[in-house]
Design a protein around this motif. Structure first.
Motif, PDB file in Angstrom:
ATOM      1  N   ARG A 180      58.726 -12.560 -10.633  1.00 41.35           N
ATOM      2  CA  ARG A 180      58.593 -12.748 -12.084  1.00 41.35           C
ATOM      3  C   ARG A 180      57.361 -12.027 -12.639  1.00 41.35           C
ATOM      4  O   ARG A 180      56.459 -12.633 -13.206  1.00 41.35           O
ATOM      5  N   THR A 181      57.336 -10.738 -12.457  1.00 42.66           N
ATOM      6  CA  THR A 181      56.214  -9.917 -12.924  1.00 42.66           C
ATOM      7  C   THR A 181      56.534  -9.404 -14.319  1.00 42.66           C
ATOM      8  O   THR A 181      56.932  -8.261 -14.493  1.00 42.66           O
ATOM      9  N   ARG A 182      56.363 -10.271 -15.311  1.00 37.91           N
ATOM     10  CA  ARG A 182      56.828  -9.922 -16.656  1.00 37.91           C
ATOM     11  C   ARG A 182      55.683  -9.621 -17.614  1.00 37.91           C
ATOM     12  O   ARG A 182      55.912  -9.352 -18.784  1.00 37.91           O
TER      13      ARG A 182
ATOM     14  N   LYS B  22      52.033  -7.728 -19.054  1.00 41.21           N
ATOM     15  CA  LYS B  22      51.695  -6.351 -19.417  1.00 41.21           C
ATOM     16  C   LYS B  22      51.248  -5.571 -18.175  1.00 41.21           C
ATOM     17  O   LYS B  22      50.245  -5.919 -17.555  1.00 41.21           O
ATOM     18  N   GLY B  23      52.003  -4.566 -17.805  1.00 45.44           N
ATOM     19  CA  GLY B  23      51.638  -3.728 -16.660  1.00 45.44           C
ATOM     20  C   GLY B  23      51.973  -4.331 -15.303  1.00 45.44           C
ATOM     21  O   GLY B  23      51.731  -3.720 -14.261  1.00 45.44           O
ATOM     22  N   PHE B  24      52.549  -5.541 -15.290  1.00 44.30           N
ATOM     23  CA  PHE B  24      52.785  -6.221 -14.013  1.00 44.30           C
ATOM     24  C   PHE B  24      53.837  -5.517 -13.155  1.00 44.30           C
ATOM     25  O   PHE B  24      53.683  -5.398 -11.956  1.00 44.30           O
ATOM     26  N   ASP B  25      54.950  -5.109 -13.810  1.00 43.10           N
ATOM     27  CA  ASP B  25      56.009  -4.483 -13.024  1.00 43.10           C
ATOM     28  C   ASP B  25      55.538  -3.183 -12.373  1.00 43.10           C
ATOM     29  O   ASP B  25      55.915  -2.872 -11.251  1.00 43.10           O
ATOM     30  N   GLN B  26      54.697  -2.447 -13.101  1.00 42.49           N
ATOM     31  CA  GLN B  26      54.168  -1.213 -12.524  1.00 42.49           C
ATOM     32  C   GLN B  26      53.321  -1.530 -11.298  1.00 42.49           C
ATOM     33  O   GLN B  26      53.363  -0.808 -10.303  1.00 42.49           O
TER      34      GLN B  26
ATOM     35  N   ASP C 288      65.457   2.924 -18.746  1.00 34.88           N
ATOM     36  CA  ASP C 288      64.946   3.900 -19.713  1.00 34.88           C
ATOM     37  C   ASP C 288      63.461   3.687 -19.929  1.00 34.88           C
ATOM     38  O   ASP C 288      62.726   4.608 -20.216  1.00 34.88           O
ATOM     39  N   LEU C 289      63.043   2.443 -19.834  1.00 36.94           N
ATOM     40  CA  LEU C 289      61.642   2.077 -20.034  1.00 36.94           C
ATOM     41  C   LEU C 289      61.179   1.392 -18.748  1.00 36.94           C
ATOM     42  O   LEU C 289      61.963   0.717 -18.097  1.00 36.94           O
ATOM     43  N   GLU C 290      59.905   1.555 -18.434  1.00 37.73           N
ATOM     44  CA  GLU C 290      59.473   1.059 -17.124  1.00 37.73           C
ATOM     45  C   GLU C 290      59.245  -0.442 -17.051  1.00 37.73           C
ATOM     46  O   GLU C 290      59.323  -1.035 -16.000  1.00 37.73           O
ATOM     47  N   TYR C 291      58.946  -1.036 -18.223  1.00 35.81           N
ATOM     48  CA  TYR C 291      58.448  -2.402 -18.178  1.00 35.81           C
ATOM     49  C   TYR C 291      59.535  -3.457 -18.336  1.00 35.81           C
ATOM     50  O   TYR C 291      60.661  -3.152 -18.742  1.00 35.81           O
ATOM     51  N   CYS C 292      59.148  -4.687 -18.039  1.00 32.09           N
ATOM     52  CA  CYS C 292      60.001  -5.858 -18.252  1.00 32.09           C
ATOM     53  C   CYS C 292      59.753  -6.334 -19.672  1.00 32.09           C
ATOM     54  O   CYS C 292      58.608  -6.428 -20.110  1.00 32.09           O
ATOM     55  N   SER C 293      60.803  -6.668 -20.409  1.00 31.06           N
ATOM     56  CA  SER C 293      60.628  -7.064 -21.813  1.00 31.06           C
ATOM     57  C   SER C 293      60.377  -8.555 -21.975  1.00 31.06           C
ATOM     58  O   SER C 293      60.431  -9.099 -23.080  1.00 31.06           O
ATOM     59  N   ARG C 294      60.145  -9.224 -20.911  1.00 28.91           N
ATOM     60  CA  ARG C 294      59.579 -10.574 -20.865  1.00 28.91           C
ATOM     61  C   ARG C 294      60.439 -11.720 -21.374  1.00 28.91           C
ATOM     62  O   ARG C 294      60.501 -12.754 -20.748  1.00 28.91           O
TER      63      ARG C 294
ATOM     64  N   PHE D 177      72.174 -10.260 -13.599  1.00 32.70           N
ATOM     65  CA  PHE D 177      70.715 -10.115 -13.706  1.00 32.70           C
ATOM     66  C   PHE D 177      70.132  -9.423 -12.485  1.00 32.70           C
ATOM     67  O   PHE D 177      70.805  -9.258 -11.463  1.00 32.70           O
ATOM     68  N   ARG D 178      68.849  -9.038 -12.593  1.00 33.02           N
ATOM     69  CA  ARG D 178      68.124  -8.474 -11.433  1.00 33.02           C
ATOM     70  C   ARG D 178      67.153  -9.497 -10.864  1.00 33.02           C
ATOM     71  O   ARG D 178      67.138  -9.752  -9.676  1.00 33.02           O
ATOM     72  N   ASP D 179      66.283 -10.064 -11.709  1.00 31.63           N
ATOM     73  CA  ASP D 179      65.472 -11.227 -11.361  1.00 31.63           C
ATOM     74  C   ASP D 179      65.527 -12.099 -12.601  1.00 31.63           C
ATOM     75  O   ASP D 179      65.305 -11.596 -13.700  1.00 31.63           O
ATOM     76  N   MET D 180      65.819 -13.379 -12.459  1.00 38.51           N
ATOM     77  CA  MET D 180      65.748 -14.240 -13.645  1.00 38.51           C
ATOM     78  C   MET D 180      64.293 -14.607 -13.854  1.00 38.51           C
ATOM     79  O   MET D 180      63.654 -15.185 -12.975  1.00 38.51           O
ATOM     80  N   ARG D 181      63.760 -14.246 -15.028  1.00 34.56           N
ATOM     81  CA  ARG D 181      62.341 -14.467 -15.268  1.00 34.56           C
ATOM     82  C   ARG D 181      62.114 -15.557 -16.311  1.00 34.56           C
ATOM     83  O   ARG D 181      61.516 -15.317 -17.355  1.00 34.56           O
TER      84      ARG D 181
END
Lengths: 71, 941
Positions: free
Chosen positions: B234-236, B238-242, B685-691, B717-721
Motif C-alpha cells: 500500500r505505497t500510495r 507522494k513518491g512512495f511507488d517510485q 501512463d503515469l507512474e504514481y498511485c492516485s491514492r 485490481f493490482r493492490d487494494m489500497r
C-alpha cells in the motif's frame, strides 16, 4: 599536513560546502561517526552559487592541493 | 522539538497526566497531575555524570530493551527537555532508601530526592489531543514466534538495530548471537488487517517503513537478502511507488504476496511456511524475521475518553467525521496525529497544523493577547577594533576525547585580536550561557567565536545569548570541531587537533571582519489570495475568515466546489450534497471572503507580505494586493483512451458512474458490473498511485449492491489500497459478495466490442484460467492528474514534482509550505487525497498563512544580499540569475541599478559571485570575509 617525512603525500584540501545540503551531510557523517581522512578544511556558504571562481584560484594560490565544492 | 522547547509560548509539562476537563470551548478548566522528575530541569546540564555513577541497570526502552539504561536517565540524546530524571520504580533510594550516589556525583547539584508530585490547574481556551499510538500486543506477536525465537524481532527493534545511535552502533546483529544475518524476512500486517485481534483496519504506514528498513539493511550489508511478505503493497503516498520500484530495481528487495502461516525454528534458522498467490505450498528458511507491527490505538485512549468525554471509534481511536476531520465529538477539543487513526508523518504534521487552525478559529478574538514576546536590551555600540572572545567546547568527551582542547585553546590565545579564551565542558548548557555573558562583559568582547559543534544546530542558541546582553547576533562565528572534526577523525587525534586549530584560525580570521547586521522586518498585507475554489480552497478561505482574515478566492469556472460537485455520497453511503451546498453558501455569505468566479490569475509578482496579482475576470481585469498566497488549484480525472473509454457508452469513469447511481437507476440496468483499478496509474501512463481510487471503487460497488442485491460486481485490481479505517468497507464489500480479482501488470484485462456490447476478458491468477464477462457497465478507476499549473508555478517560482504536483518545502516537516516564503499549497494540487484529508490540509495551510497575517510582519535573516549602488553598473546579470526573483532593477536618477528584495532573498549569493563589479555583498558572507578564511587556510602547515 603535507607530511613528506614518511614519503606519503597528504593533500591539503579546502572545501566550500553549501549550508543546506553538503554542510548538513558533513554534519550527518559526524552524527553517524563516519570516519574519513583529516585533510579537508571547510568554509560554509549559504549556497555553492556564492562561490566566486576567484575564491578557488585564491585557494590554489595559497597552497591548496585540491578544492572541494559540495552543493 | 528543540524549537518547541525554546519557544517562550510553549510550556512543556513532562511526566504529566490529565485528571479532569471542565467547562467548554474558550473556557476549559483542566487539572493535570505531574509526577516529580527528581532532577531540577533548570540546573541539569545533561552531562550524564549521574547516570555513569548510578548502579541500577535496567532495560533501555527507547532502544526497545536491546540495550541498558540507568534508573537516572534521559530517554534519548535529543530529548526535550534535555534534563535527566529518576525512575522511582527502579531507583534504590525509592525502593530501599539506600544509595544516593547521584546526589553527590552531580556537579551542578540538580538532584532533589525530595521532589514532590503536584496538581496543576490550567485554564485554557481549547485542547488538542495527540497521545500518539499504542503497540501491538505480545499475544499477537507471539503467534509469529516473537518471544520464543530471539531472531524474530519487531520492526521497531529492527529500526533501533540499524540506527547508528542504537545498541549495536548500526550493525545488524542477530539477537541470538549467531553469525550476521544473510536472509531477512519482513512479515507485513502484524496486528493489522487481522480480525482475530480485532484490528481489521490497515495501519497505513508499515508498507513504507518496511521498504525503508529493507533498503537500509541492504545499504548496511549489500550481501544480505531481504524478502517482504505482504498481502497488498500500500505505497500510495507522494513518491512512495517510485521508492518501491527503486527498492526492487536498485536494491534487489524481493516481494512475495502471501500471509505467512507460521514461523518455526529449525537448525538455527527460522522456517517460514506460506502459500503463494498461485496457491502453492512453500517452506523457506531465513536467519532473521522482522514483524512489521501495526499501529494500535494508544493505551490511554479509554481513559482520555472518560476524562474528556470524547467519542472513540470501534478500534478505540478518536472518532471524527469526514467533513470535520480534526474535531472530536466535544466542541473545543481537537485531535492530531496517530490518535485520529494510523497516519504517517506528513499526515500527522498536517493534522497538527490543521488542528491549530481549529483552535485559532475558536479563539480568534483573543489571538496574540497572551503571547509572550521576548524583550532584549538595546544594542551596544561595538566600535571598529575587534576584540574577539574564543570559547572552546569539550562537549563532555565528544570533542575533548579526541581533540586536545587545551592545545587548541592555547593556540587560540596566540591569534591576533583574540582577547579572551575560555574552555567549557558543555558550551550549550544554560549555566555556560551565563558564563559566556559574564566574560563578554568583563573582557569587553565584541566578536564571539565558539569552537564546538555545528552552527546548523547551535548558532541560534549562542546568538540568542549575545542578544540578551545587547550584542548584535551577527557578531558571532563558529568553528565546527565536533561534527566535522572529532567525530569523524576519532582514530587520528593529532591530525584532528591540527584540523581543529586550522578551523578555529579560519573562524577567527572571519570574525575580525564581521560587522553588526540589522535584522530587517517587512510589513505583511493582511490578506490572502487563494487560487482555486474547490473544497480545499473554500475550506482554507473559511478557516481564515473564522480567524478574522480577509481573502480573495479565485475560481476558474462559474461554480464553486470543484470535484465535489461530481460526488454524491461518502463511503458510509451518506449524502454529501448538503455539505457542499452549506459550504458554498457559507463562503458566499462570508463578508471576509471575496469570491471571483470565471477568473484566472494572469500575473502574480512580489514576495512574502507583498504580493501583487492581476486577475482576468469575465468582465474586467482586477488588481489585488495580498500578503500570502494559497495554491488550491486542484486536480481532475485523467482522460484515458484505454479499455474503449470514449468509444462505448458502457465504459464510464467512477465519477460518471457515481452520478448514474445517485439517480437510482433501474436495478436491471446494473446487473453485471466490472471495475478496473489503476487505469492510467502506477506505470500505465503515469507512474504514481492516485491514492483514493480503491476507496472510490469500494464505495460505488457497495452502492450498486445496495441498489441491486443480486448484482454481480467484479473489481479487477493490482493492490487494494484501502488504508486506515477504509479497510472496513473493503471487508464489508467482500462480505457482501463483491468479487475482487487481482491482475498482473503484464497481463491486463482486455476489453473488446462484441457487436455493440462490451466484453471483458481477464486471467484469474488463482484458477489460472481466462474468464469472460459481458457487463452492463465497465467502470474505470482512472488516475487523478493535477490541473495545469505550469504558468502559475513559474510566476511564483515554486517547484513542482515531475508529475506536476506542487512540491512542498519539506515532505515531512513542512508539508503545506512551498519553498518560496508566503506560498502554501493544499488539496489535489499537492497530491491526490480524500475529502477529509483535503479539509485537514486546507486548514493546515490556513493556519500557516495566518501566522504571517496575524503577526503583520516578517523578519528577514541578515544574510541577504545588498547592492552598492555607487559601483553597480546596472547590467542586470544578477536579476536574470536570481532563482527567487529577489532582485529588481530600479532607476536611480537616469541610471539602472539593482536592488535586493530582502523579504524573499534566501541569501544564496549567486548574484554576488556573478557581479562583474563586485558590487553585491552578502550579509555574513562577504568577499572579504571568505577571502580572509581562505587566507587563514593558507597559513596552515
Amino acid at each position: 599536513m603535507n607530511k613528506m617525512t614518511d614519503n606519503k603525500f597528504e593533500p591539503k584540501i579546502l572545501g566550500f560546502l553549501c549550508n543546506w545540503c553538503c554542510y548538513a551531510a558533513a554534519d550527518g557523517a559526524g552524527v553517524v561517526r563516519f570516519q574519513y581522512p583529516p585533510n579537508i578544511r571547510v568554509i560554509r556558504v549559504m549556497c555553492t552559487g556564492r562561490i566566486d571562481p576567484l575564491f578557488i584560484i585564491e585557494a590554489f594560490r595559497l597552497g591548496a592541493d585540491g578544492v572541494f565544492v559540495g552543493g | 522539538m528543540v524549537e518547541a522547547g525554546r519557544s517562550p509560548n510553549i510550556k512543556i509539562i513532562t511526566k504529566a497526566t490529565l485528571v479532569s476537563v471542565d467547562g467548554g470551548p474558550g473556557r476549559f478548566a483542566v487539572r493535570v497531575h505531574r509526577l516529580p522528575r527528581y532532577v531540577d530541569e533548570e540546573l541539569c546540564t545533561g552531562c550524564d555524570t549521574c547516570a555513569k555513577y548510578c548502579p541500577v541497570q535496567i532495560p533501555d526502552l527507547y532502544n526497545q530493551g536491546l540495550a541498558f539504561s540507568k534508573a537516572v536517565r534521559k530517554d534519548y540524546v535529543q530529548a526535550v527537555p534535555s534534563s535527566y530524571y529518576i525512575d522511582p520504580a527502579h531507583c534504590l533510594f525509592f525502593k530501599h532508601e539506600m544509595c544516593t550516589i547521584c546526589v553527590s556525583a552531580c556537579p551542578s547539584r540538580a538532584i532533589n530526592l525530595q521532589d514532590k508530585d503536584e496538581f496543576l490547574d490550567l485554564s485554557v481556551g481549547a485542547i488538542i489531543l495527540s497521545p500518539g499510538f499504542g503497540r501491538i500486543g505480545h499475544e499477537v506477536l507471539s503467534r509469529f514466534g516473537y518471544g520464543k525465537y530471539p531472531d524474530v524481532v519487531t520492526s521497531m527493534e529492527f529500526e533501533r538495530l540499524m540506527s547508528a545511535s542504537g545498541p549495536s552502533q548500526g550493525k545488524i546483529l542477530r539477537p541470538s548471537g549467531l553469525a550476521d544475518p544473510r536472509k531477512i524476512a519482513f512479515l507485513q500486517c502484524i496486528g493489522s488487517r487481522d480480525v482475530t485481534c480485532n484490528n481489521n483496519y490497515c495501519s497505513s504506514v508499515c508498507c513504507m517503513y518496511s521498504i525503508k528498513e529493507a533498503m537500509i539493511a541492504k545499504e548496511h550489508d549489500p550481501y544480505v537478502h531481504v524478502t517482504i511478505f505482504y498481502m497488498d503493497m500500500r505505497t500510495r503516498g507522494k513518491g512512495f511507488d517510485q521508492t518501491r520500484q527503486r527498492s526492487k530495481a536498485k536494491y534487489g528487495i524481493r516481494y512475495v504476496r502471501s500471509r505467512v502461516a507460521s514461523v518455526e525454528e529449525a537448525d538455527g534458522s527460522l522456517r517460514l511456511t506460506y502459500v503463494n498467490d498461485r496457491g502453492e505450498h512453500k517452506v523457506e528458511e531465513f536467519d532473521m524475521v522482522v514483524l512489521s507491527e501495526g499501529l494500535e490505538s494508544p493505551d490511554s485512549a479509554k481513559e482520555l475518553s472518560g476524562i474528556t468525554g470524547i467519542d472513540l471509534n470501534k478500534y478505540d481511536f478518536c472518532d471524527t467525521h469526514t467533513v470535520t476531520p480534526l474535531e472530536t465529538s466535544r466542541p473545543g477539543i481537537f485531535v492530531a496525529g496517530a490518535f485520529k487513526g494510523p497516519y504517517d508523518i506528513p499526515d500527522c504534521v498536517t493534522h497538527a497544523s490543521g488542528a491549530t487552525a481549529g483552535v485559532a478559529e475558536l479563539l480568534a478574538a483573543t489571538r496574540g493577547t497572551e503571547a509572550i514576546k521576548k524583550e532584549y536590551p538595546p544594542e551596544i555600540e561595538t566600535g571598529d577594533e575587534p576584540r574577539i572572545g574564543v570559547f572552546v567546547c569539550h562537549c563532555g568527551t565528544n570533542i575533548a576525547g579526541v581533540v586536545d582542547v587545551n592545545d587548541v585553546a592555547e593556540y587560540a590565545s596566540t591569534l591576533d585580536s583574540v582577547v579572551f579564551v575560555g574552555r567549557n565542558l558543555y558550551s550549550c548548557s544554560q549555566d555556560t550561557q551565563e558564563l559566556i555573558k559574564e566574560k563578554i562583559k568583563e573582557q569587553n568582547v565584541n566578536r564571539v567565536v565558539v569552537a564546538a559543534c555545528t552552527p546548523r544546530t547551535h548558532e541560534a542558541l549562542f546568538q540568542e545569548t549575545l542578544k540578551e546582553i545587547g550584542l548584535n547576533p551577527s557578531l558571532f562565528e563558529m568553528a565546527n570541531i565536533r561534527d566535522q572534526c572529532s567525530w569523524v577523525h576519532a582514530d587520528t587525534p593529532e591530525e584532528a587537533t591540527t584540523k581543529a586549530k586550522d578551523l578555529l584560525r579560519m573562524a577567527v580570521a572571519k570574525a575580525r571582519l564581521i560587522e553588526p547586521l540589522k535584522e530587517q522586518t517587512v510589513a505583511v498585507i493582511s490578506k490572502a489570495l487563494i487560487i482555486g475554489g474547490g473544497l480545499a480552497g473554500m475550506s482554507a478561505a473559511l478557516s481564515l475568515a473564522e480567524q478574522g482574515f480577509e481573502s480573495y478566492l479565485v475560481e476558474k469556472t462559474d461554480l464553486l466546489g470543484g470535484n465535489l460537485n461530481r460526488m454524491y455520497y461518502n463511503l458510509a453511503g451518506r449524502d454529501i450534497r448538503g455539505f457542499l451546498r452549506d459550504t458554498i453558501k457559507k463562503v458566499e455569505d462570508a463578508p471576509l471572503i471575496h469570491v471571483f468566479k470565471n477568473s484566472e490569475v494572469e500575473n502574480i509578482s512580489g514576495y512574502v507580505g507583498n504580493f501583487s496579482t492581476r486577475l482576468k475576470t469575465d468582465s474586467e481585469d482586477v488588481a489585488l494586493e495580498h500578503g500570502v498566497t494559497i495554491i488550491a488549484t486542484g486536480g481532475r480525472e485523467y482522460q484515458t483512451k484505454r479499455y474503449l473509454y470514449g468509444e462505448s457508452e458502457q465504459v464510464v469513469t467512477q465519477l460518471e458512474f457515481e452520478k448514474m447511481l445517485s439517480a437510482s437507476p433501474d436495478p436491471k440496468t446494473i446487473e453485471d458490473i466490472v471495475m478496473i483499478q489503476c487505469v492510467g496509474s502506477r506505470g500505465e501512463d503515469l507512474e504514481y498511485c492516485s491514492r483514493i481510487c480503491c476507496g472510490q471503487a469500494v464505495k460505488n460497488a457497495l452502492k450498486v449492491r445496495q441498489l441491486n442485491p443480486d448484482a454481480n460486481i467484479y473489481v479487477l485490481f493490482r493492490d487494494m489500497r484501502t488504508c486506515g479505517f477504509v479497510e472496513d468497507y473493503y471487508t464489508e464489500a467482500r462480505d457482501k459478495g463483491i468479487i475482487f480479482i487481482r491482475y498482473e501488470v503484464d497481463d491486463k484485462p482486455r476489453v473488446t466490442d462484441n457487436a455493440g456490447s462490451i466484453r471483458v476478458e481477464f486471467t484469474d491468477i488463482i484458477l489460472g484460467e481466462t474468464l469472460q464477462i459481458e457487463p452492463d457497465y465497465l467502470v474505470l478507476s482512472v488516475a487523478i492528474v493535477p490541473n495545469e499549473i505550469e504558468t502559475l508555478s513559474k510566476m511564483l517560482k515554486t517547484a513542482t514534482t515531475q508529475e506536476n504536483f506542487f512540491l512542498e518545502a519539506h515532505v515531512k516537516l513542512r508539508p503545506v509550505e512551498s519553498a518560496v516564503a508566503g506560498v502554501f499549497v493544499c488539496g489535489l494540487a499537492h497530491w491526490p487525497k480524500s475529502i477529509g484529508d483535503s479539509i485537514s490540509q486546507a486548514k493546515a495551510a490556513a493556519a500557516k498563512a495566518a501566522i504571517l497575517l496575524g503577526r503583520g510582519y516578517v523578519t528577514v535573516e541578515p544574510i541577504v544580499s545588498s547592492v552598492d549602488i555607487d559601483t553597480c553598473i546596472g547590467c542586470g546579470i544578477c536579476e536574470s540569475l536570481c532563482p527567487y526573483a529577489s532582485i529588481r532593477m530600479i532607476k536611480v536618477g537616469k541610471k539602472k541599478k539593482a536592488e535586493t528584495i530582502s523579504a524573499s532573498c534566501k541569501g544564496c549569493g549567486i548574484c554576488a559571485s556573478h557581479c562583474p563589479t563586485l558590487s553585491i555583498s552578502m550579509g555574513g558572507f562577504t568577499n572579504k570575509q571568505i577571502t580572509a578564511q581562505i587566507g587563514a587556510f593558507g597559513e596552515g602547515s
